[in-house]
Write a protein that holds these residues in place. Structure first.
Motif, mmCIF file in Angstrom:
data_model
loop_
_atom_site.group_PDB
_atom_site.id
_atom_site.type_symbol
_atom_site.label_atom_id
_atom_site.label_comp_id
_atom_site.label_asym_id
_atom_site.label_seq_id
_atom_site.Cartn_x
_atom_site.Cartn_y
_atom_site.Cartn_z
ATOM 1 N N ALA A 91 -14.030 75.587 -32.890
ATOM 2 C CA ALA A 91 -14.568 75.628 -34.253
ATOM 3 C C ALA A 91 -14.531 77.045 -34.821
ATOM 4 O O ALA A 91 -14.227 77.248 -36.003
ATOM 5 C CB ALA A 91 -16.002 75.093 -34.263
ATOM 6 N N SER A 95 -12.331 78.103 -38.159
ATOM 7 C CA SER A 95 -13.046 78.630 -39.319
ATOM 8 C C SER A 95 -12.307 79.790 -39.963
ATOM 9 O O SER A 95 -12.459 80.041 -41.163
ATOM 10 C CB SER A 95 -14.450 79.076 -38.910
ATOM 11 N N GLY A 149 -25.542 73.501 -34.740
ATOM 12 C CA GLY A 149 -24.827 73.655 -35.998
ATOM 13 C C GLY A 149 -23.370 73.276 -35.878
ATOM 14 O O GLY A 149 -22.801 72.602 -36.762
ATOM 15 N N VAL A 150 -22.732 73.674 -34.782
ATOM 16 C CA VAL A 150 -21.334 73.293 -34.535
ATOM 17 C C VAL A 150 -21.217 71.777 -34.431
ATOM 18 O O VAL A 150 -20.263 71.177 -34.944
ATOM 19 C CB VAL A 150 -20.800 73.972 -33.257
ATOM 20 N N GLN A 153 -21.391 70.413 -37.919
ATOM 21 C CA GLN A 153 -20.213 70.816 -38.689
ATOM 22 C C GLN A 153 -18.974 70.031 -38.267
ATOM 23 O O GLN A 153 -18.210 69.543 -39.097
ATOM 24 C CB GLN A 153 -19.982 72.325 -38.500
ATOM 25 N N ALA A 157 -16.821 67.061 -40.230
ATOM 26 C CA ALA A 157 -15.417 67.355 -40.518
ATOM 27 C C ALA A 157 -14.487 66.192 -40.183
ATOM 28 O O ALA A 157 -13.428 66.048 -40.800
ATOM 29 C CB ALA A 157 -14.984 68.607 -39.769
ATOM 30 N N GLY A 171 -15.102 73.582 -46.440
ATOM 31 C CA GLY A 171 -16.513 73.796 -46.148
ATOM 32 C C GLY A 171 -17.253 72.490 -45.928
ATOM 33 O O GLY A 171 -16.886 71.445 -46.486
ATOM 34 N N THR A 172 -18.305 72.548 -45.111
ATOM 35 C CA THR A 172 -19.066 71.340 -44.795
ATOM 36 C C THR A 172 -19.696 70.686 -46.027
ATOM 37 O O THR A 172 -19.594 69.463 -46.193
ATOM 38 C CB THR A 172 -20.139 71.655 -43.745
ATOM 39 N N VAL A 400 -24.445 77.946 -39.663
ATOM 40 C CA VAL A 400 -23.178 77.402 -39.172
ATOM 41 C C VAL A 400 -22.687 76.270 -40.080
ATOM 42 O O VAL A 400 -21.509 76.202 -40.443
ATOM 43 C CB VAL A 400 -23.322 76.896 -37.720
ATOM 44 N N VAL A 401 -23.582 75.378 -40.462
ATOM 45 C CA VAL A 401 -23.190 74.202 -41.249
ATOM 46 C C VAL A 401 -22.833 74.582 -42.675
ATOM 47 O O VAL A 401 -21.804 74.148 -43.210
ATOM 48 C CB VAL A 401 -24.323 73.147 -41.233
ATOM 49 N N VAL A 405 -18.887 78.989 -39.159
ATOM 50 C CA VAL A 405 -19.099 79.115 -37.722
ATOM 51 C C VAL A 405 -19.114 80.577 -37.305
ATOM 52 O O VAL A 405 -19.958 81.013 -36.514
ATOM 53 C CB VAL A 405 -18.001 78.349 -36.959
#
Length: 567
Positions: A91, A95, A149-150, A153, A157, A171-172, A400-401, A405
Motif C-alpha cells: 500500500a 500510494s 488504516g491500511v 484503505q 480500494a 483517494g479513499t 491513512v484512510v 498511506v
C-alpha cells in the motif's frame, strides 16, 4: 534418523549465513517440507492478491515468493520469519507510484523494482549503523492504528473490482463516492462471485484455519470460470499470464527517478524494520531462540535486492505468513525453501489456468486480507486500558484512510517519538509519605505537601536534562516555599535519575543556592552508580556537599531526621 545437529562449516559461521537453518536436524526435514507446501498453498493466492494492492502485474506476486525467500534464508537470522509480499508495504508503494506511471505498466514495474532496490540499500545502511534497535522506538499502538488504516484503505480500494464497476479515483474518499454513485451499474454475477469467495474464505478461516481456504476458493473459481465461460457473461478475467522464471535485470531508470523515490523507500524501510523486528523477536522469544536483529537487516536487504533484480516489488516480514509456517509445524527456513520449490513448479507448469481467474475474485481475496488487518478487538483493549493511546491509534488510522498511506507511516513515526519525549519531558513526580505501618505512599506534588514536618521527600521519575529541568526546579521550589512549617530538608529521590546534563546541572546549582538562602538543605538520595560520575563532572557533588549525597533513602532519612542544618 539421528536428531543431532549437523556440523556447520567455519565459512558459514564466519560470514553469518544460513543462521535460519541452524542447527539443522534431519528429523525435522519432513515436517518442514510439509509446512513449506502448506505455506505455498495458502500464500500463492494471497501473493496474487497483493499485486492488486501494489498495482503490479499478477505474475509479480509469485516472484515475491521466489528469490526474496532464498535471499533471506541465506542471510537472515530468524528461523521463522517469512519475508514476502505484504499489504502494508504494498500500500505504501502504490500510494506514491500511481501518480508517476500507469498501473501495471512496464515503467510502473521498473519504478517498483527501484523502490525495492533503494529499500534494500537503506536496510544495508541500517545494518552498518547497527539500527536493529530502531523498531523499539515505534509504538505498537500507532503501528496498530496504521495497519487498521491500511485495512480500511485497501478494502475500500477493491470494492469496485468486487462489484464489477470501474473506479478511477485514487483517494479513499473519492473511491467511496464513486462506488456509491455506480451502485445502479453493479454487475450481479461479479458481485455474487465476490461475496461467495469472501464468505468461503472467512468461514474456512474460522472453522478450519489450517486449511488453505483461499487456495480452494481461487482454484474453484478458476475451474468454474473455464467451464461456464464467465468471461463471455461479462465477468472480467486476468487473461494470459506469462509463465517461466523471472529474468534477472537491473531497473533501467534515471537519477531523477531515484530522487523521487527516496521518500517512499524510506517509508518502506520504517515499516519493514518495525514489522519484521517485532515479528521475528516474538517468535524467537516464544521458542527460546537467539535472534540477531542486525543480521536480519542484512537478510531483509538481500531479499529486497533480490526482489528488485527479479522484477517484483518490495517485500517485508509478514506476521500472518510467519504464523502460517509455525502453525503448520515449520521450525526453520527450510520450510520457506520448500515453498520456493512449489512456486517454481507453478511458474513453469501451472500459469496457464490463471487466465480464467476473475478479477473480482482477486479483489475478494484482497478484501479478506485487508479485513484481517482491522483488529477492532485490539483497539477496544487499548481504549479500555489507555484512552489517550487509543486516540493516537485512531488518528493514525484516519490519516491513512483520508490523507494517504505514506503520510500515515510518517505520522506513526512522529507520534511514537513524541510519546517517548512526552514521557521524559513530563515524568511522574510525587511526594513520598510513610504510614505508621512503614508503607510508603506516593502523594501528588501540590502546595503544602510534606513527608513530615520540616522534611520533603520528592521523587522525580526520569533522567534530568534540559527539557524537564525547569519542571524539576518549579516543583521543588513550590514545595519549599509552600510548606506549612519551616522546611529544613528537601530530599530528592534520585533512583530514576540516571544522568544529568549540562543545562540541568546549572538549574540544580541555582536551586541549591536559593534553597540554602531560605534555610532549606538540598539532599540527593538513592543515587545510583551511573549518576555519580555526572554529579562529579558537573561539580554538583561539590556544590550540594558529599555528606548530603546518599546511596539509599534509608541512610538519608536516618542521618537527617530531627536535625537542623546550620548555614
Amino acid at each position: 534418523m539421528s536428531n543431532r545437529p549437523v556440523p556447520t562449516f567455519r565459512l558459514t559461521n564466519r560470514f553469518s549465513v544460513f543462521q535460519g537453518l541452524r542447527p539443522f536436524r534431519w528429523s525435522e526435514v519432513s515436517k518442514n517440507l510439509l509446512a513449506g507446501f502448506t505455506l505455498a498453498a495458502m500464500n500463492i493466492p494471497q501473493s496474487l492478491g497483493y499485486t492488486k494492492i501494489a498495482g503490479t502485474p499478477v505474475i509479480t506476486g509469485l516472484y515475491t515468493l521466489l528469490f526474496p525467500l532464498v535471499a533471506f534464508s541465506i542471510f537472515g537470522s530468524s528461523r521463522y520469519l517469512v519475508v514476502a509480499a505484504d499489504s502494508a508495504t504494498a500500500a505504501i508503494l502504490a500510494s506514491s507510484l500511481t501518480s508517476l506511471a500507469p498501473i501495471a505498466s512496464p515503467r510502473y514495474v521498473a519504478l517498483a523494482g527501484l523502490v525495492a532496490l533503494l529499500t534494500g540499500i537503506f536496510l544495508l545502511l541500517a545494518r552498518l549503523l547497527k539500527l536493529g534497535f530502531f523498531a523499539d522506538f515505534l509504538s505498537q499502538t500507532v503501528l496498530l492504528g496504521f495497519l487498521v488504516g491500511v485495512g480500511f484503505q485497501v478494502s475500500i480500494a477493491v470494492l469496485g473490482e468486487m462489484l464489477g464497476i470501474n473506479v478511477h479515483s485514487r483517494g479513499t474518499p473519492g473511491q467511496i463516492l464513486e462506488v456509491l454513485r455506480s451502485l445502479p451499474h453493479v454487475h450481479p454475477l461479479s458481485m455474487g462471485i465476490s461475496f461467495a469467495v469472501v464468505a468461503a474464505i472467512l468461514l474456512c478461516h474460522r472453522v478450519a484455519p489450517k486449511l488453505p481456504g483461499t487456495l480452494f476458493a481461487v482454484a474453484g473459481t478458476v475451474a468454474a470460470s473455464a467451464i461456464f465461460h464467465w468471461a463471455q457473461r461479462g465477468v472480467a478475467v486476468l487473461g494470459p499470464v506469462p509463465g517461466g522464471l523471472p529474468h534477472l535485470v537491473l531497473p533501467n531508470l534515471s537519477w531523477r527517478d531515484v530522487e523521487m523515490l527516496l521518500p517512499v523507500s524510506a517509508s518502506c524501510l520504517v515499516m519493514i524494520v518495525a514489522q519484521s523486528a517485532a515479528t521475528s523477536r516474538a517468535y524467537a522469544t516464544r521458542h527460546h531462540q537467539q535472534l540477531d536483529e542486525n543480521a536480519d537487516l542484512v537478510g531483509l536487504s538481500a531479499a529486497n535486492a533480490a526482489a528488485a533484480f527479479s522484477g517484483t516489488f518490495v517485500v517485508n516480514g509478514s506476521p500472518t505468513q510467519t504464523a502460517m509456517v509455525e502453525s503448520s509445524g515449520g521450525t526453520n527456513q527450510l520450510a520457506h525453501l520448500a515453498t520456493v520449490g512449489v512456486v517454481v513448479l507453478v511458474l513453469l507448469f501451472l500459469t496457464g489456468p490463471l487466465q480464467f481467474l476473475p478479477n473480482c475474485v482477486l479483489g475478494a481475496v484482497v478484501f479478506t486480507i485487508a479485513v484481517r488487518l482491522i483488529d477492532l478487538r485490539a483497539l477496544g483493549a487499548i481504549r479500555r486500558e489507555s484512552p489517550g493511546e487509543f486516540t493516537l491509534a485512531v488518528t493514525t488510522a484516519a490519516v491513512v484512510v483520508f490523507v494517504g498511506v505514506e503520510q500515515g507511516i510518517l505520522l506513526a513515526m512522529s507520534l511514537s517519538l513524541l510519546r517517548i519525549v512526552h514521557h521524559s519531558y513530563r515524568p511522574h513526580t510525587a511526594v513520598l509519605e510513610q504510614t505508621r505501618e512503614g508503607i510508603w505512599h506516593l502523594n501528588p506534588v501540590v502546595p503544602g505537601a510534606v513527608t513530615e514536618p520540616g522534611l520533603v521527600l520528592y521523587r522525580f521519575g526520569a533522567p534530568l536534562y534540559y527539557a524537564n529541568a525547569n519542571r524539576f526546579s518549579e516543583e521543588t521550589r513550590m514545595l519549599a516555599t509552600s510548606a506549612p512549617s519551616p522546611l529544613h530538608w528537601l530530599i530528592v529521590d534520585a533512583g530514576s535519575i540516571t544522568n544529568v546534563d549540562f543545562t540541568a546541572a546549572r538549574v540544580v546549582r541555582e536551586l541549591q543556592k536559593d534553597l540554602s538562602a531560605q534555610g532549606t538543605g538540598l539532599v540527593f538520595a538513592h543515587v545510583q552508580s551511573d549518576l555519580k560520575p555526572d554529579l562529579d563532572r558537573h561539580h554538583l557533588t561539590e556544590v550540594i556537599g558529599p555528606s548530603r549525597i546518599f546511596d539509599s533513602l534509608h541512610e538519608a532519612l536516618a542521618a537527617l531526621r530531627g536535625s537542623v542544618p546550620s548555614f
